[in-house]
Write a protein that holds these residues in place. Structure first.
Motif, PDB file in Angstrom:
ATOM      1  N   GLY A   1       0.812  -1.216   0.000  1.00 59.15           N
ATOM      2  CA  GLY A   1       0.000   0.000   0.000  1.00 59.15           C
ATOM      3  C   GLY A   1       0.840   1.259   0.000  1.00 59.15           C
ATOM      4  O   GLY A   1       0.500   2.248  -0.659  1.00 59.15           O
ATOM      5  N   THR A   2       1.954   1.256   0.740  1.00 59.87           N
ATOM      6  CA  THR A   2       2.842   2.417   0.769  1.00 59.87           C
ATOM      7  C   THR A   2       3.522   2.611  -0.577  1.00 59.87           C
ATOM      8  O   THR A   2       3.722   3.751  -1.013  1.00 59.87           O
ATOM      9  CB  THR A   2       3.896   2.252   1.880  1.00 59.87           C
ATOM     10  N   ALA A   3       3.842   1.529  -1.242  1.00 56.18           N
ATOM     11  CA  ALA A   3       4.454   1.643  -2.575  1.00 56.18           C
ATOM     12  C   ALA A   3       3.466   2.232  -3.586  1.00 56.18           C
ATOM     13  O   ALA A   3       3.851   2.997  -4.456  1.00 56.18           O
ATOM     14  CB  ALA A   3       4.934   0.277  -3.051  1.00 56.18           C
ATOM     15  N   ARG A   4       2.196   1.891  -3.430  1.00 49.24           N
ATOM     16  CA  ARG A   4       1.186   2.402  -4.353  1.00 49.24           C
ATOM     17  C   ARG A   4       0.771   3.831  -4.016  1.00 49.24           C
ATOM     18  O   ARG A   4       0.481   4.626  -4.904  1.00 49.24           O
ATOM     19  CB  ARG A   4      -0.054   1.513  -4.326  1.00 49.24           C
ATOM     20  N   GLN A   5       0.680   4.165  -2.738  1.00 48.88           N
ATOM     21  CA  GLN A   5       0.188   5.472  -2.308  1.00 48.88           C
ATOM     22  C   GLN A   5       1.004   5.950  -1.109  1.00 48.88           C
ATOM     23  O   GLN A   5       0.615   5.772   0.042  1.00 48.88           O
ATOM     24  CB  GLN A   5      -1.275   5.342  -1.919  1.00 48.88           C
TER      25      GLN A   5
END
Length: 73
Positions: free
Chosen positions: A37-41
Motif C-alpha cells: 500500500g505504501t508503494a502504491r500510495q
C-alpha cells in the motif's frame, strides 16, 4: 520411562508450535500489505501504519492466548 504428564506436556508444546504458524503468517501478511500500500500510495503511509500496528496487536494477542493455553492444559 516417560510419565503421562511428560508426554502430555510435550504434546502441548508441539500443538502450540503448530498454532504459532498462524500468527506468524498473519503478521507477515499484514506488513506485506502495508509495504504494498505504501508503494502504491506513499501519502497514506501514516494511516496504513496505524492500522497495521492494531492488526499486529490483535494477531499477537491470539499467539499469547495460545501459549497460555498450552501451559494451562
Amino acid at each position: 520411562m516417560l510419565t503421562l504428564l511428560e508426554i502430555s506436556g510435550s504434546l502441548n508444546m508441539v500443538g502450540y508450535g503448530l498454532g504459532a504458524i498462524g500468527p506468524g503468517v498473519g503478521v507477515g501478511l499484514i506488513f506485506a500489505a502495508v509495504i504494498n500500500g505504501t508503494a502504491r500510495q506513499p501519502e497514506a503511509r501514516g494511516a496504513l501504519m496505524g492500522t497495521a500496528w492494531l492488526g499486529f496487536a490483535v494477531v499477537e494477542a491470539l499467539a499469547i492466548i495460545g501459549i497460555a493455553l498450552a501451559f494451562v492444559l
